[in-house]
Motif scaffolding. Structure first.
Motif, PDB file in Angstrom:
ATOM      1  N   ILE A  43     -30.364  90.140 -27.069  1.00  0.00           N
ATOM      2  CA  ILE A  43     -29.780  89.397 -26.709  1.00  0.00           C
ATOM      3  C   ILE A  43     -30.192  87.725 -27.738  1.00  0.00           C
ATOM      4  N   TYR A  44     -31.800  87.486 -28.562  1.00  0.00           N
ATOM      5  CA  TYR A  44     -32.087  86.648 -29.446  1.00  0.00           C
ATOM      6  C   TYR A  44     -31.034  87.121 -31.143  1.00  0.00           C
ATOM      7  N   VAL A  45     -31.179  88.347 -31.301  1.00  0.00           N
ATOM      8  CA  VAL A  45     -30.199  88.426 -31.919  1.00  0.00           C
ATOM      9  C   VAL A  45     -28.185  87.598 -32.240  1.00  0.00           C
ATOM     10  N   LEU A  46     -28.300  88.881 -31.072  1.00  0.00           N
ATOM     11  CA  LEU A  46     -27.032  87.848 -30.516  1.00  0.00           C
ATOM     12  C   LEU A  46     -26.434  86.759 -30.593  1.00  0.00           C
ATOM     13  N   LEU A  47     -27.705  85.681 -30.340  1.00  0.00           N
ATOM     14  CA  LEU A  47     -27.403  84.378 -30.788  1.00  0.00           C
ATOM     15  C   LEU A  47     -27.753  83.870 -31.917  1.00  0.00           C
ATOM     16  N   ALA A  48     -27.630  84.553 -32.786  1.00  0.00           N
ATOM     17  CA  ALA A  48     -28.085  84.256 -34.215  1.00  0.00           C
ATOM     18  C   ALA A  48     -29.647  83.675 -34.099  1.00  0.00           C
ATOM     19  N   ALA A  49     -30.653  83.821 -33.279  1.00  0.00           N
ATOM     20  CA  ALA A  49     -32.096  83.291 -33.266  1.00  0.00           C
ATOM     21  C   ALA A  49     -33.162  84.572 -34.048  1.00  0.00           C
ATOM     22  N   HIS A  50     -32.247  84.617 -35.537  1.00  0.00           N
ATOM     23  CA  HIS A  50     -33.463  86.105 -35.378  1.00  0.00           C
ATOM     24  C   HIS A  50     -35.188  85.667 -35.483  1.00  0.00           C
ATOM     25  N   LEU A  51     -35.671  84.482 -35.759  1.00  0.00           N
ATOM     26  CA  LEU A  51     -36.915  84.412 -35.822  1.00  0.00           C
ATOM     27  C   LEU A  51     -37.968  85.010 -34.703  1.00  0.00           C
ATOM     28  N   ILE A  52     -36.601  84.383 -33.427  1.00  0.00           N
ATOM     29  CA  ILE A  52     -37.387  84.102 -31.857  1.00  0.00           C
ATOM     30  C   ILE A  52     -37.193  85.727 -31.250  1.00  0.00           C
ATOM     31  N   ALA A  53     -36.774  86.368 -32.205  1.00  0.00           N
ATOM     32  CA  ALA A  53     -36.520  87.789 -31.664  1.00  0.00           C
ATOM     33  C   ALA A  53     -37.574  88.815 -32.710  1.00  0.00           C
ATOM     34  N   ILE A  54     -37.416  87.886 -33.211  1.00  0.00           N
ATOM     35  CA  ILE A  54     -38.870  89.233 -34.610  1.00  0.00           C
ATOM     36  C   ILE A  54     -40.426  89.073 -33.514  1.00  0.00           C
ATOM     37  N   LEU A  55     -40.166  87.749 -33.145  1.00  0.00           N
ATOM     38  CA  LEU A  55     -42.200  86.715 -32.690  1.00  0.00           C
ATOM     39  C   LEU A  55     -41.765  87.727 -31.036  1.00  0.00           C
ATOM     40  N   GLN A  56     -40.924  87.714 -30.706  1.00  0.00           N
ATOM     41  CA  GLN A  56     -40.266  88.107 -29.728  1.00  0.00           C
ATOM     42  C   GLN A  56     -41.006  90.162 -29.167  1.00  0.00           C
ATOM     43  N   ILE A  57     -41.126  90.595 -29.972  1.00  0.00           N
ATOM     44  CA  ILE A  57     -41.320  92.284 -30.310  1.00  0.00           C
ATOM     45  C   ILE A  57     -42.716  91.730 -31.127  1.00  0.00           C
ATOM     46  N   MET A  58     -43.074  90.855 -32.470  1.00  0.00           N
ATOM     47  CA  MET A  58     -43.909  91.153 -32.622  1.00  0.00           C
ATOM     48  C   MET A  58     -45.713  90.529 -31.155  1.00  0.00           C
ATOM     49  N   VAL A  59     -45.201  89.446 -30.238  1.00  0.00           N
ATOM     50  CA  VAL A  59     -45.846  88.816 -29.724  1.00  0.00           C
ATOM     51  C   VAL A  59     -46.379  88.877 -28.652  1.00  0.00           C
ATOM     52  N   TYR A  60     -44.814  88.761 -27.740  1.00  0.00           N
ATOM     53  CA  TYR A  60     -44.710  89.782 -26.917  1.00  0.00           C
ATOM     54  C   TYR A  60     -45.197  91.685 -26.547  1.00  0.00           C
ATOM     55  N   ALA A  61     -44.269  91.869 -27.364  1.00  0.00           N
ATOM     56  CA  ALA A  61     -43.992  93.403 -26.601  1.00  0.00           C
ATOM     57  C   ALA A  61     -44.944  93.922 -27.998  1.00  0.00           C
ATOM     58  N   GLY A  62     -45.848  93.408 -28.525  1.00  0.00           N
ATOM     59  CA  GLY A  62     -46.873  94.091 -29.208  1.00  0.00           C
ATOM     60  C   GLY A  62     -47.779  93.794 -28.533  1.00  0.00           C
ATOM     61  N   ALA A  63     -48.233  92.314 -29.090  1.00  0.00           N
ATOM     62  CA  ALA A  63     -49.621  91.783 -28.738  1.00  0.00           C
ATOM     63  C   ALA A  63     -50.385  91.805 -26.975  1.00  0.00           C
ATOM     64  N   VAL A  64     -49.179  91.363 -26.582  1.00  0.00           N
ATOM     65  CA  VAL A  64     -49.264  90.692 -24.774  1.00  0.00           C
ATOM     66  C   VAL A  64     -49.152  92.001 -23.870  1.00  0.00           C
ATOM     67  N   MET A  65     -48.996  93.007 -24.656  1.00  0.00           N
ATOM     68  CA  MET A  65     -48.331  94.393 -23.984  1.00  0.00           C
ATOM     69  C   MET A  65     -49.658  95.436 -23.879  1.00  0.00           C
ATOM     70  N   VAL A  66     -50.256  95.107 -25.941  1.00  0.00           N
ATOM     71  CA  VAL A  66     -51.869  95.838 -25.706  1.00  0.00           C
ATOM     72  C   VAL A  66     -53.101  95.605 -25.070  1.00  0.00           C
ATOM     73  N   LEU A  67     -52.754  94.482 -24.817  1.00  0.00           N
ATOM     74  CA  LEU A  67     -53.278  93.453 -23.500  1.00  0.00           C
ATOM     75  C   LEU A  67     -54.102  93.996 -22.432  1.00  0.00           C
ATOM     76  N   PHE A  68     -52.555  94.202 -21.875  1.00  0.00           N
ATOM     77  CA  PHE A  68     -51.441  94.552 -20.635  1.00  0.00           C
ATOM     78  C   PHE A  68     -51.791  95.661 -20.159  1.00  0.00           C
ATOM     79  N   VAL A  69     -51.585  97.364 -21.495  1.00  0.00           N
ATOM     80  CA  VAL A  69     -51.895  98.105 -20.851  1.00  0.00           C
ATOM     81  C   VAL A  69     -54.114  98.403 -21.251  1.00  0.00           C
ATOM     82  N   PHE A  70     -54.027  97.533 -22.262  1.00  0.00           N
ATOM     83  CA  PHE A  70     -55.478  98.338 -22.206  1.00  0.00           C
ATOM     84  C   PHE A  70     -56.447  97.782 -21.008  1.00  0.00           C
TER      85      PHE A  70
END
Length: 169
Positions: A43-70
């Motif tokens: 949805i962020y990509v559709l809004l042309a907010a590419h930086l926020i989309a990448i940060l969403q994936i790297m920070v939340y789907a990456g780092a935070v979820m690794v911590l949750f799963v750990f």
């Protein structure tokens, strides 16, 4: 095409969000939350907010979820400890909150103030929305004090983690 993609991503967010609430196994719930994060990035990509989309994936789907799963794996819950599947009042409250939130957003977007397709193009008229330059300008000019306080808190947390780890050795 953009509207169709938006509805695909929106339905994906709602379905993945419902899976987070109704999954009995916490690992499956966490993986559903990762899926929800990816749909939000779309949805962020559709809004042309590419930086926020990448940060969403790297920070939340990456780092935070690794911590949750750990943490979930550290708890090492057995199948019998999870109990039998049941519909509780809190799951009903969660579903009701999702439905009310969805209805409020839909009413705001498509309600009486809906003036046609031109209203949806207003987000695109904001120059530099969601790009690196505009986000950096806001972070380093308008929000410099909260940004620096956050960096100091992270530094204190790292030093505290090192002290705690060194004390156990």
């Amino acid at each position: 095409m953009e509207a169709a993609l938006f509805y695909v991503f929106a339905v994906g967010v709602l379905v993945a969000g419902a899976q987070v609430i109704f999954r009995r196994n916490p690992i499956y719930g966490a993986l559903s939350l990762v899926g929800c994060f990816f749909f939000l990035a779309g949805i962020y990509v559709l809004l042309a907010a590419h930086l926020i989309a990448i940060l969403q994936i790297m920070v939340y789907a990456g780092a935070v979820m690794v911590l949750f799963v750990f943490v979930i794996m550290l708890l090492n819950l057995k199948e019998e400890e999870l109990g039998e599947p049941r519909l509780t009042a809190w799951k009903g409250v969660g579903l009701l909150a999702v439905l009310v939130g969805t209805a409020a957003i839909a009413w705001k977007a498509l309600g009486p103030a809906y003036a046609g397709a031109a209203q949806h193009d207003n987000a695109r008229l904001i120059a530099g929305f969601g790009n690196v330059k505009s986000v950096g300008r806001i972070l380093y000019l308008a929000s410099v004090l909260p940004f620096e306080v956050t960096s100091l808190l992270l530094l204190v947390a790292v030093v505290a983690a090192v002290v705690v780890a060194k004390g156990k050795i």
